[in-house]
Design an enzyme around this catalytic site. Structure first.
Site, PDB file in Angstrom:
ATOM      1  N   LYS A  79      53.782  38.267  61.672  1.00 15.93           N
ATOM      2  CA  LYS A  79      54.493  37.686  62.808  1.00 15.93           C
ATOM      3  C   LYS A  79      56.010  37.649  62.623  1.00 15.93           C
ATOM      4  O   LYS A  79      56.756  37.642  63.600  1.00 15.93           O
ATOM      5  CB  LYS A  79      53.967  36.277  63.091  1.00 15.93           C
ATOM      6  CG  LYS A  79      52.542  36.269  63.605  1.00 15.93           C
ATOM      7  CD  LYS A  79      52.078  34.876  63.954  1.00 15.93           C
ATOM      8  CE  LYS A  79      50.672  34.914  64.535  1.00 15.93           C
ATOM      9  NZ  LYS A  79      50.224  33.572  64.980  1.00 15.93           N
ATOM     10  N   GLY A 140      54.667  29.058  58.268  1.00 17.15           N
ATOM     11  CA  GLY A 140      54.728  30.455  58.677  1.00 17.15           C
ATOM     12  C   GLY A 140      54.867  30.612  60.176  1.00 17.15           C
ATOM     13  O   GLY A 140      55.288  29.689  60.886  1.00 17.15           O
TER      14      GLY A 140
END
Length: 282
Positions: A79, A140
């Site tokens: 991502k 994250g």
């Protein structure tokens, strides 16, 4: 007796004009493939969807641009890695420096984050007290979407719990929140949010993201892990009769938003539920 789940609509034959969309993840599942293809068939769209586990994300992105592939979903651990490979960061992705959706407009790659919108929608509808203290496990890409959504839906007492001090303090500081490497004060947090792989199929399947005493003292929980959605955190809180948002709601909401970006068609809530039910079987 449990009601029968819907069968998928009749699939179109693939042709040279069929438009390809993909997902890219270290642990690809069948959910996105089944969900998107169900809706393509329901709306009689000449699209097909396929999941991949790329060995080289930069090479995979070259393939998206060059084939061309209309859309690409991006999951852990890509991502953030794809950001430097994108032409345009749309506001939903740029605001949190995290990408989960890429749209290819004639070779121009545009990045979005539909995780953020799915989480924000679920928090808005949750009825959770905005005065609750919240602990978010993880720092994250998914944690970025969660923390931004918490801030934007009115939560003000949020702690990012991450062993990585750099990413944890960066994420918390961006929104004026606190960072801790671990939590053990059982009575501090009313809402627990898991944005880590803990509970996901594989090596992390049996792990709680917080100590048992912290989980048992919480009022509610939110676990973004969708496969399986019945994670250790979800099971423990539900067994205690506490409200929980599970990852199957997140994955359906973000996938429906991706479908609209890829096709220009906003799926009906009824078809989204059907597609999610069908996808959860595989």
């Amino acid at each position: 007796m449990t009601a029968a789940l819907p069968d998928p609509p009749h699939a179109r034959a693939l042709t040279s004009d069929t438009i390809l969309c993909v997902s890219m993840s270290a642990r690809p599942s069948n959910f996105g493939t089944r969900f998107h293809n169900y809706l393509y068939n329901a709306y009689d769209l000449n699209y097909v969807y396929k999941g991949f586990a790329p060995a080289d994300i930069a090479a995979a992105m070259m393939g998206v641009r060059g084939l061309p592939i209309r859309g690409a979903a991006v999951s852990m651990p890509y991502k953030e890695a794809v950001i430097e490979l994108i032409d345009v960061m749309e506001p939903s992705a740029a605001a949190i420096d995290s990408v989960n959706t890429i749209v290819n407009d004639d070779g121009m790659l545009r990045a979005y984050n539909t995780d953020y919108q799915a989480v924000a929608d679920l928090l808005t509808d949750s009825g959770f007290d905005r005065g609750w203290a919240v602990a978010v496990a993880g720092s994250g890409g998914m944690a970025k979407a969660v923390v931004a959504a918490l801030r934007d839906t009115g939560f003000t007492d949020v702690t990012v719990v991450a062993r990585n001090t750099q990413t944890g303090t960066d994420l918390a500081g961006r929104y004026g929140f606190a960072h801790r490497s671990a939590v053990d004060d059982a009575d501090r947090y009313a809402l627990l949010v898991n944005a880590t792989p803990n509970g996901m199929s594989g090596a992390d399947a049996d792990r709680l993201p917080f100590p048992e005493a912290v989980v048992d003292a919480a009022f509610a929980g939110f676990d973004v892990v969708a496969l399986p959605s019945d994670t250790p955190l979800v099971r423990r809180l539900r067994a205690a009769g506490k409200p929980v948002i599970s990852g199957d709601s997140v994955i359906a909401g973000q996938a429906a938003a991706q479908f609209a970006l890829y096709t220009g068609v906003t799926p009906s809530p009824e078809l989204v539920r059907e597609a999610a039910d069908y996808a959860s079987r595989g």
